[in-house]
Design a protein around this motif. Structure first.
Motif, PDB file in Angstrom:
ATOM      1  N   LYS A 388       0.862  -1.170   0.041  1.00 14.19           N
ATOM      2  CA  LYS A 388       0.090  -0.112   0.030  1.00 14.19           C
ATOM      3  C   LYS A 388       0.883   1.266   0.116  1.00 14.19           C
ATOM      4  CE  LYS A 388      -3.568   2.229  -0.127  1.00 14.19           C
ATOM      5  NZ  LYS A 388      -4.493   2.288  -1.502  1.00 14.19           N
ATOM      6  N   ASN A 393      -2.645  -0.690  -5.400  1.00 16.85           N
ATOM      7  CA  ASN A 393      -4.023  -0.453  -5.449  1.00 16.85           C
ATOM      8  C   ASN A 393      -4.727  -1.891  -5.435  1.00 16.85           C
ATOM      9  OD1 ASN A 393      -3.774   2.057  -4.078  1.00 16.85           O
ATOM     10  ND2 ASN A 393      -3.625   2.995  -6.255  1.00 16.85           N
ATOM     11  N   PHE A 433      -7.213  -0.276   1.187  1.00 19.05           N
ATOM     12  CA  PHE A 433      -7.640  -0.731  -0.135  1.00 19.05           C
ATOM     13  C   PHE A 433      -9.105  -0.424  -0.381  1.00 19.05           C
ATOM     14  CE2 PHE A 433      -3.681  -2.992   0.696  1.00 19.05           C
ATOM     15  CZ  PHE A 433      -3.001  -2.613  -0.345  1.00 19.05           C
ATOM     16  N   LYS A 438     -11.313  -3.360  -5.734  1.00 22.28           N
ATOM     17  CA  LYS A 438      -9.879  -3.619  -6.364  1.00 22.28           C
ATOM     18  C   LYS A 438      -9.201  -4.575  -5.626  1.00 22.28           C
ATOM     19  CE  LYS A 438      -9.308   0.362  -8.528  1.00 22.28           C
ATOM     20  NZ  LYS A 438      -8.589   0.759  -9.715  1.00 22.28           N
TER      21      LYS A 438
END
Ligand SMILES: Nc1nc2c(ncn2[C@@H]2O[C@H](COP(=O)(O)OP(=O)(O)OP(=O)(O)O)[C@@H](O)[C@H]2O)c(=O)[nH]1
Length: 704
Positions: A388, A393, A433, A438
C-alpha cells in the motif's frame, strides 16, 4: 546463585532460581537468533559466491551465443533458411544432457547432431534463392569444413582458432556475407567453442537422410540473469506488447514465508506453457534427490542454488509470460523477513500484486498457516503495508494450499476459505484498499494446479466455487499508465566491472532507453554511451548495429554495457537519465514528504529521529528534522507536533545523509516513494511532495 553467571557454566550449577531460568531462556533464544542470523549471513555470502558463478556461466553462455549467431549468419549466407538453422541449434541444445552449458559445445555428439540438424533442417526449409543444402563433410577441425552446395557452390564456414572473448559484451556478429561471396574463410571464435579436439572425418550426408527436426522443446523461461539468444525475433520481443494487443503489467507475488509464492508463480508459467514438461520432470527428480520433493514448481522461479538448497527465496525472481490480456512481468518476492529490502525494490516496479496466503490447516496446532502470517510481525501484514505504501492498489488474494485446507478428510474446505476472506477483508479495507473494486479472493492450489487456469471436475472446489480462476483474476487487473513520453529514468539494481567498463542491471521506470544513447549516471554525473542491451525477461539482445530496433520500455529490466566507466562510480539505486543537463534527475538531500506511521511501532517518532530510508534498490540513513503537521484527510490535527505515534499521518521534512536521486511522487512514482525502517522494523512509508534546496529554506525547482 548469581544472575550474571555465564551460560557456559550453567551445567555446573543446580540451584538456579526462577530469574536464572528466565535469563537462561532469554540467552538461549538470543543465541538461537544469533545463530539464525549468522546462518543467514553465511547463506548470503554463499549466494554472492554463487551469483559470481552464475555470472561467469552467463558470460560463457553469451560467448557461446555470439558464436552461434556467427554460425547462423554464416550458414544463412550459404543459402540455408535462418529459421531452419536456429531451430537446428535449439533442437541440438535440447537434446544434450546439459542444454546451455558451455562444456557441451566441444562434445563430438553436439557437433554431430548440429551437423545433422543443419544439413537436414536447412535442406527441407531453405528459401527459394538458397535452394536445398547439398551436404556436409567434416575434416580434421570438426565443423570448420562444413560444406554446402547451393547455387553459390561449395562454401566453407568461417571458423577461427582465436579464443572466445570472456567479456560477455561483444561487437556485432561478423563473417556470413563474406563467406557467401567466396572470400577466404575468416577465422572467428567459433572453433574454440565447438571444436577443441579433432573429431574423426565424416562422409558427406545427403539432406534427405534424416527426418525434419521437431520444434524445439527448450523452455523459453530465462533463468535469473540468463537469456535466450536467438536473434531477430527475440529482438523484437522487447517492443511487441503494442503489436500483440496485450497490455504490459508488472505483477509482484507477495506473502508470508512458505505460503507458496514461488510454487504458484511456477505453476502460472507452466499453465501458460512457459515451462515444458521435460524441465519440470528434471526439477522433480532433482528436488527429490535433495529431499525437497514438491518444490519442482518453486524451482522454476528459484533458480539460484542457495535458494533451491534451502527452499527459501532470497532475491526477487523475474519471468515474462503472456496471459490473455497482459504481457506480464512476474516478480516473485522473498517471504522471509530478512529480505524486506528486496521486497521493497520489487514493489517499486510493480503495478499490482498477488498476495499469497496459505489456507493449510495444521493438526498439531490450533493455528493454521494463514494465522501464522497474519500476526503482528508476520509477512502477510507487512507485505500488505509495504504494498500500500509503495503504490499498489490492486490485489488478488490467492488463498493457496486449498488442497490442505481440511474439513474432515477432504481438502478445499469452503468454510476455511470464507474464514480467511472474512479476516482479510476488513484488514485490507482498514489499510486503505478499495475492497469492493480492487481486491479479489481466489481459492487455489499452486501444487495441484486447481483453479490456476481451470478446476478439474472431480475437485471438491467445483462443488461450491464458480468464480474466476487465478489467471482470469489477473487478466482483470489494470496496468498503471506508463510514462513513456517523459524523459528517461532507469534505476540501477546491480553493477559490476566488465572489460573496460561496467555492466549494469537497470529497470526503466519512465521514458525509453535505446542502444547508442548517451546517458548520465546520476548522482555522480558520469556520461556513457549504451553499448549493448540485453532484456533478460524477453531474451532480447541488441548491439549498436540494432540501434533502432531495441527499445527498453517502462517496467522492463535490462542489462547494459557502459564502456569506459569506473565501476566504483556506479551503485545500486543510482539512476540513468538522458545526458542533457536539463533532462537529468535532481540530486537532493532535503525534501518534504507525507508519511503514514505504521501501527504498533512501539517508540514514537520524534523530531530528529534517525531512520533508514529504503527507496528502489538503495537505502540511506535520514533524519526527520522537522515535523510540520499531522492531518487526517484535509483536516490539520496539529501544527509542529512533538511526536508521531502509531497510525498518524504527517507532513515532515527529511534530510538524507548523502545526495540522492529523487523525484516528487507526481513526477516519477518509483523515485518518489519510500519506506522508513528502524533496525529491522518498518515504521513508516511516505511519498515525496517537494524537493528542497540544500539550505532547506528556499525551494528548488523540481527536475524536468
Ligand atoms: N499442499 C500444498 N503445498 C504447497 C502448495 N503450494 C506450495 N506448497 C508447498 O509449500 C512449500 C513452500 O513453497 P514455496 O513455493 O517455496 O513457498 P514460498 O512462499 O515461495 O517461499 P519463500 O519464497 O521462501 O517465502 C513447498 O513445500 C511447496 O511444495 C499448495 O498449493 N499445496
Amino acid at each position: 546463585m548469581s544472575r550474571h553467571r555465564s551460560v557456559r557454566n550453567r551445567q555446573y550449577s543446580y540451584d538456579y532460581d526462577d530469574d536464572y531460568y528466565d535469563e537462561e531462556e532469554d540467552l538461549a533464544s538470543s543465541y538461537d537468533e544469533n545463530a539464525h542470523r549468522l546462518q543467514l549471513q553465511r547463506e548470503r555470502e554463499e549466494l554472492e559466491r554463487r551469483r559470481g558463478e552464475e555470472q561467469r556461466r552467463r558470460e560463457e553462455g553469451e560467448a557461446r551465443g555470439r558464436a552461434e549467431e556467427e554460425l547462423v549468419a554464416s550458414v544463412t549466407s550459404m543459402g540455408f533458411a535462418r529459421a531452419a538453422v536456429e531451430r537446428a541449434l535449439a533442437d541440438t541444445h535440447a537434446r544434450l544432457s546439459k542444454p546451455g552449458s558451455f562444456g557441451d559445445a566441444g562434445d563430438p555428439a553436439f557437433q554431430e547432431r548440429l551437423l545433422e540438424r543443419l544439413t537436414d533442417g536447412a535442406g527441407g526449409e531453405a528459401d527459394g534463392a538458397g535452394g536445398a543444402a547439398g551436404g556436409a563433410s567434416r575434416g580434421a577441425s570438426g565443423l570448420s569444413v562444413l560444406v554446402a552446395s547451393g547455387p553459390a557452390g561449395p562454401a566453407a564456414l568461417p571458423f577461427s582458432s582465436s579464443p572466445p572473448r570472456k567479456g560477455g559484451w561483444a561487437d556485432p556478429p561478423r563473417g556470413g556475407p563474406a563467406a557467401a561471396a567466396g572470400t577466404p574463410p575468416k577465422r572467428s571464435s567459433v572453433v574454440d567453442l565447438f571444436s577443441p579436439a579433432a573429431p574423426p572425418p565424416a562422409q558427406a550426408r545427403p539432406a534427405q537422410a534424416l527426418p525434419a527436426p521437431p520444434p524445439s522443446k527448450r523452455s523459453s523461461l530465462p533463468a535469473k540473469g540468463s537469456h535466450v539468444l536467438f536473434g531477430a525475433s527475440a529482438l523484437d520481443a522487447a517492443d511487441d506488447a503494442a503489436s500483440s494487443g496485450l497490455s504490459r503489467l508488472s505483477l509482484i507475488v507477495l506473502g508470508h514465508v512458505d505460503h507458496g509464492k514461488s510454487t504458484l508463480a511456477g505453476r502460472l508459467l507452466y499453465a501458460r506453457k512457459k515451462v515444458d514438461e521435460r524441465t519440470l520432470r528434471k526439477h522433480e527428480q532433482s528436488c527429490a534427490a535433495i529431499g525437497k520433493a514438491s518444490f519442482q514448481f518453486a524451482w522454476v522461479m528459484d533458480t539460484a542454488e542457495g535458494e533451491r538448497e534451502r527452499g527459501v527465496t532470497m532475491e526477487v525472481g523475474t519471468a515474462q509470460v503472456d496471459t490473455e490480456r497482459h504481457k506480464l512481468t512476474l516478480l516473485d518476492a522473498p517471504g522471509h523477513q530478512d529480505f524486506v529490502p528486496q521486497v521493497i525494490a520489487g514493489l517499486s516496479c510493480a503495478d499490482a500484486a498477488v498476495l499469497v496466503v496459505s489456507a493449510k490447516t495444521l493438526t498439531d496446532s490450533n493455528q493454521g498457516e494463514f494465522e501464522r502470517g497474519f500476526i503482528r510481525d508476520g509477512q502477510t501484514t507487512e507485505h500488505v503495508l509495504l504494498g500500500k505504501g509503495l503504490g499498489i492498489n490492486q490485489i488478488v488474494v490467492a488463498v493457496n494450499k486449498m488442497d490442505q485446507a481440511m474439513e474432515g478428510e477432504r481438502g478445499f474446505s469452503r468454510a476455511r476459505f470464507e474464514e480467511i476472506c472474512r479476516t482479510m477483508t476488513p484488514y485490507l479495507a482498514k489499510k486503505g484498499f478499495n475492497v469492493a473494486k480492487k481486491v479479489q479472493f481466489i481459492p487455489v492450489s499452486g501444487l495441484t494446479g486447481e483453479n490456476v487456469e481451470t478446476v478439474s471436475p472431480g475437485c471438491p472446489l467445483s462443488s461450491w466455487y464458480s468464480g474466476p480462476t487465478l489467471l482470469q483474476a489477473i487478466d482483470a487487473l489494470t496496468p498503471t499508465p506508463k510514462d513513456r513520453e517523459k524523459s528517461m529514468r532507469a534505476i540501477v539494481t546491480d553493477a559490476y566491472a566488465e572489460r573496460s567498463g561496467v555492466a549494469a542491471r537497470v529497470r526503466v521506470v519512465r521514458g525509453e532507453l535505446r542502444i547508442g544513447e548517451t546517458v548520465a549516471i546520476m548522482p555522480m554525473g558520469d556520461v556513457a554511451t549504451v553499448g549493448r542491451i540485453v532484456v533478460p525477461s524477453t531474451g532480447a539482445i541488441g548491439t549498436s548495429s540494432d540501434a533502432k530496433r531495441l527499445v527498453v520500455l517502462p517496467g522492463d529490466a535490462a542489462e547494459l554495457y557502459l564502456p569506459n566507466v569506473d565501476v566504483a562510480r556506479v551503485a545500486r539505486g543510482f539512476v540513468l537519465t538522458h545526458s542533457r543537463e536539463d533532462l537529468r534527475i535532481s540530486v537532493r538531500r532535503r525534501f518534504t514528504a507525507k508519511i503514514i506511521v505504521l501501527d504498533n511501532i512501539g517508540t514514537p517518532i520524534i523530531k530528529g529521529s534517525e531512520l533508514v530510508m529504503h527507496m528502489t534498490a538503495m537505502e540511506c540513513p535520514v533524519v526527520l528534522y522537522k515535523l510540520v503537521k499531522t492531518f487526517k484527510g484535509k483536516e490539520v490535527l496539529a501544527e509542529r507536533p512533538r511526536i508521531l505515534t502509531s497510525g498518524s499521518t504527517a507532513e515532515v521534512k527529511v534530510v538524507t545523509k548523502r545526495g540522492l536521486c529523487v523525484e516528487t511522487f507526481k513526477e516519477a512514482r518509483a523515485l518518489g516513494r519510500f519506506v522508513l525502517r528502524r533496525g529491522t522494523q518498518t515504521v513508516a512509508m511516505g511519498v515525496i511532495d517537494t524537493l528542497l534546496a540544500d539550505d532547506g529554506k528556499a525551494e528548488a525547482a523540481n527536475a524536468a
